[in-house]
Scaffold this active site. Structure first.
Site, PDB file in Angstrom:
ATOM      1  N   SER A  33       1.019  -1.161  -0.157  1.00  0.00           N
ATOM      2  CA  SER A  33       0.056  -0.048   0.050  1.00  0.00           C
ATOM      3  C   SER A  33       0.778   1.437   0.001  1.00  0.00           C
ATOM      4  CB  SER A  33      -1.050  -0.122   1.079  1.00  0.00           C
ATOM      5  OG  SER A  33      -0.030   0.503   2.261  1.00  0.00           O
TER       6      SER A  33
ATOM      7  N   ASP B  10      -1.403  -0.977  -3.847  1.00  0.00           N
ATOM      8  CA  ASP B  10      -2.723  -1.029  -3.064  1.00  0.00           C
ATOM      9  C   ASP B  10      -2.906   0.713  -2.631  1.00  0.00           C
ATOM     10  OD1 ASP B  10      -5.023  -1.820  -1.917  1.00  0.00           O
ATOM     11  OD2 ASP B  10      -4.147  -2.179  -0.001  1.00  0.00           O
TER      12      ASP B  10
ATOM     13  N   ASP C 245      -6.827   5.028  -5.895  1.00  0.00           N
ATOM     14  CA  ASP C 245      -7.850   5.234  -4.826  1.00  0.00           C
ATOM     15  C   ASP C 245      -8.307   6.856  -4.989  1.00  0.00           C
ATOM     16  OD1 ASP C 245      -9.551   5.382  -2.824  1.00  0.00           O
ATOM     17  OD2 ASP C 245      -8.485   4.404  -1.513  1.00  0.00           O
TER      18      ASP C 245
ATOM     19  N   HIS D   2     -12.290  -0.881   6.796  1.00  0.00           N
ATOM     20  CA  HIS D   2     -10.965  -1.204   6.898  1.00  0.00           C
ATOM     21  C   HIS D   2     -10.393  -1.236   8.557  1.00  0.00           C
ATOM     22  CE1 HIS D   2     -10.458   0.507   2.856  1.00  0.00           C
ATOM     23  NE2 HIS D   2      -9.583  -0.619   2.897  1.00  0.00           N
TER      24      HIS D   2
ATOM     25  N   GLY E 291     -11.139  -4.234   3.139  1.00  0.00           N
ATOM     26  CA  GLY E 291     -11.615  -4.448   4.833  1.00  0.00           C
ATOM     27  C   GLY E 291     -11.991  -5.716   4.831  1.00  0.00           C
TER      28      GLY E 291
ATOM     29  N   ASN F 220      -9.464  -8.197  -0.328  1.00  0.00           N
ATOM     30  CA  ASN F 220      -8.324  -7.758   0.315  1.00  0.00           C
ATOM     31  C   ASN F 220      -7.932  -8.079   1.872  1.00  0.00           C
ATOM     32  OD1 ASN F 220      -7.920  -6.754  -2.248  1.00  0.00           O
ATOM     33  ND2 ASN F 220      -7.814  -4.671  -1.667  1.00  0.00           N
TER      34      ASN F 220
HETATM   35  O1  G3H Z   1      -6.595  -2.526   0.762  1.00  0.00           O
HETATM   36  C1  G3H Z   1      -6.490  -3.336   1.670  1.00  0.00           C
HETATM   37  C2  G3H Z   1      -7.745  -3.901   2.384  1.00  0.00           C
HETATM   38  O2  G3H Z   1      -8.792  -3.520   2.178  1.00  0.00           O
HETATM   39  C3  G3H Z   1      -7.371  -4.471   3.663  1.00  0.00           C
HETATM   40  O3  G3H Z   1      -8.499  -4.320   4.922  1.00  0.00           O
HETATM   41  O4  G3H Z   1      -6.777  -4.245   6.822  1.00  0.00           O
HETATM   42  O5  G3H Z   1      -9.400  -4.290   6.825  1.00  0.00           O
HETATM   43  O6  G3H Z   1      -8.248  -6.254   6.008  1.00  0.00           O
HETATM   44  P1  G3H Z   1      -8.162  -4.724   6.166  1.00  0.00           P
HETATM   45 ZN    ZN Z   2      -8.392  -1.262   1.306  1.00  0.00          ZN
END
Ligand code: G3H
Ligand code: ZN
Length: 298
Positions: free
Chosen positions: A50, A83, A105, A177, A206, A227
């Site tokens: 990310s 990401d 994004d 998230h 998320g 993800n």
């Molecule tokens: O882009 C990454 C994800 O959306 C991860 O989300 O940390 O809630 O699993 P998370």
């Molecule tokens: Zn995300």
């Protein structure tokens, strides 16, 4: 051996109605752990880095190159994905480094600005053969506040995909998230509705907050790329804090790559190329006093 493209992994999963996991890597150890897990499951995986992780490291190249090296020698297909990029320059850097896909994004912008910026980034990425994911509906939680109430509108999603030319769409359907509990309730009817109106694979962000059953139901309803980050970080930080656990990489380097640090007679320099530290230690009459910790000189 098997660095592949996100387009190949996502499109195969989409055609077959399966999910494909995308795990966030934050350092070499997590790249290795994700790879080891995917190899153990004998399933392909998307390793994503990310913009936040890039900021932490002060640049993308070191972690990206480590991830490329690990993925290239894996026994399963792995793709690399950028990401949550909000910085358009970072998108270009990722493509330069060999990432086959990016998530641009702009979901925090107005709908019109999100559309304009996403369309421009997508054109540039497509010119270079990269696959683009974008987000509509702003999945909550990135600022620390869970916002499971936000929803993506199916008709707007279809128009957004058609106008931007993106390859995959992240949608807001009840996840948020950074959840450390797995009790988010997804709107499966909405997932199905978006799946019917939108003709590109859908991405669930998320996913840490969703139970295994919830993830299976989401995939059955039409989600493709799943993800996950927070759950991995929870496991990683718990292991780091646990004094009873020895440092252990997710995918330990072969012995031939571990170089002992030496004291005593001689210059203590191990030979170049592949060698066995155990044999080398024997041949040096046990002059090695302190082996290097596994987190150095590998
Ligand atoms: O882009 C990454 C994800 O959306 C991860 O989300 O940390 O809630 O699993 P998370
Ligand atoms: Zn995300």
């Amino acid at each position: 051996m098997t660095l592949t493209t996100t387009a190949a992994l996502v499109s195969a999963a989409y055609q077959e109605g399966r999910g494909v996991a995308a795990f966030n890597a934050i350092n070499l150890e997590t790249v290795e752990a994700i790879t080891a897990g995917a190899e153990a499951a004998n399933l392909p995986v998307i390793v994503q880095i990310s913009e936040n992780a890039v900021r932490y490291h002060g640049g993308l190249a070191p972690l990206a190159q480590a991830a490329i090296a690990v993925a290239s020698s894996s026994t399963i297909p792995i793709s690399l994905h950028l990401d949550h990029a909000t910085d358009e320059r970072l998108v270009g850097i990722a493509v330069d480094l060999g990432f086959s896909s990016v998530m641009y994004d702009a979901s925090q912008l107005s709908y019109a600005d999100n559309l304009t910026r996403t369309a421009a980034v997508t054109r540039r990425c497509h010119d270079r053969g990269a696959h683009v994911e974008a987000e509509l509906g702003a999945v909550g939680g990135k600022s620390g506040v869970h916002a499971p109430g936000v929803r993506t509108d199916p008709q707007q999603a279809a128009a957004f995909v058609a106008s931007t030319g993106i390859d995959a769409l992240a949608v807001a359907v009840g996840s948020s998230h950074k959840m450390t509990t797995r009790d988010a309730t997804l709107d499966e009817a909405l997932i199905s509705a978006i799946r019917r109106t939108v003709d590109v694979p859908l991405v669930l962000h998320g996913s840490s907050g969703v139970s295994d059953d919830g993830l299976r139901a989401a995939i059955a309803a039409g989600m493709t790329k799943i993800n996950v980050a927070t759950q991995l970080n929870k496991a990683f930080t718990a292991a780091v804090r646990d004094p009873r656990r020895r440092p252990r990489a997710g995918r330990p380097a072969p012995l031939s790559r571990r170089r002992p640090r030496c004291h005593g007679d001689g210059d203590g320099t191990p030979p170049d190329g592949d060698f066995s530290p155990i044999e080398w230690k024997r041949s040096h009459n046990n002059k090695i006093v302190t082996p290097a910790p596994l987190d150095t000189e590998l």
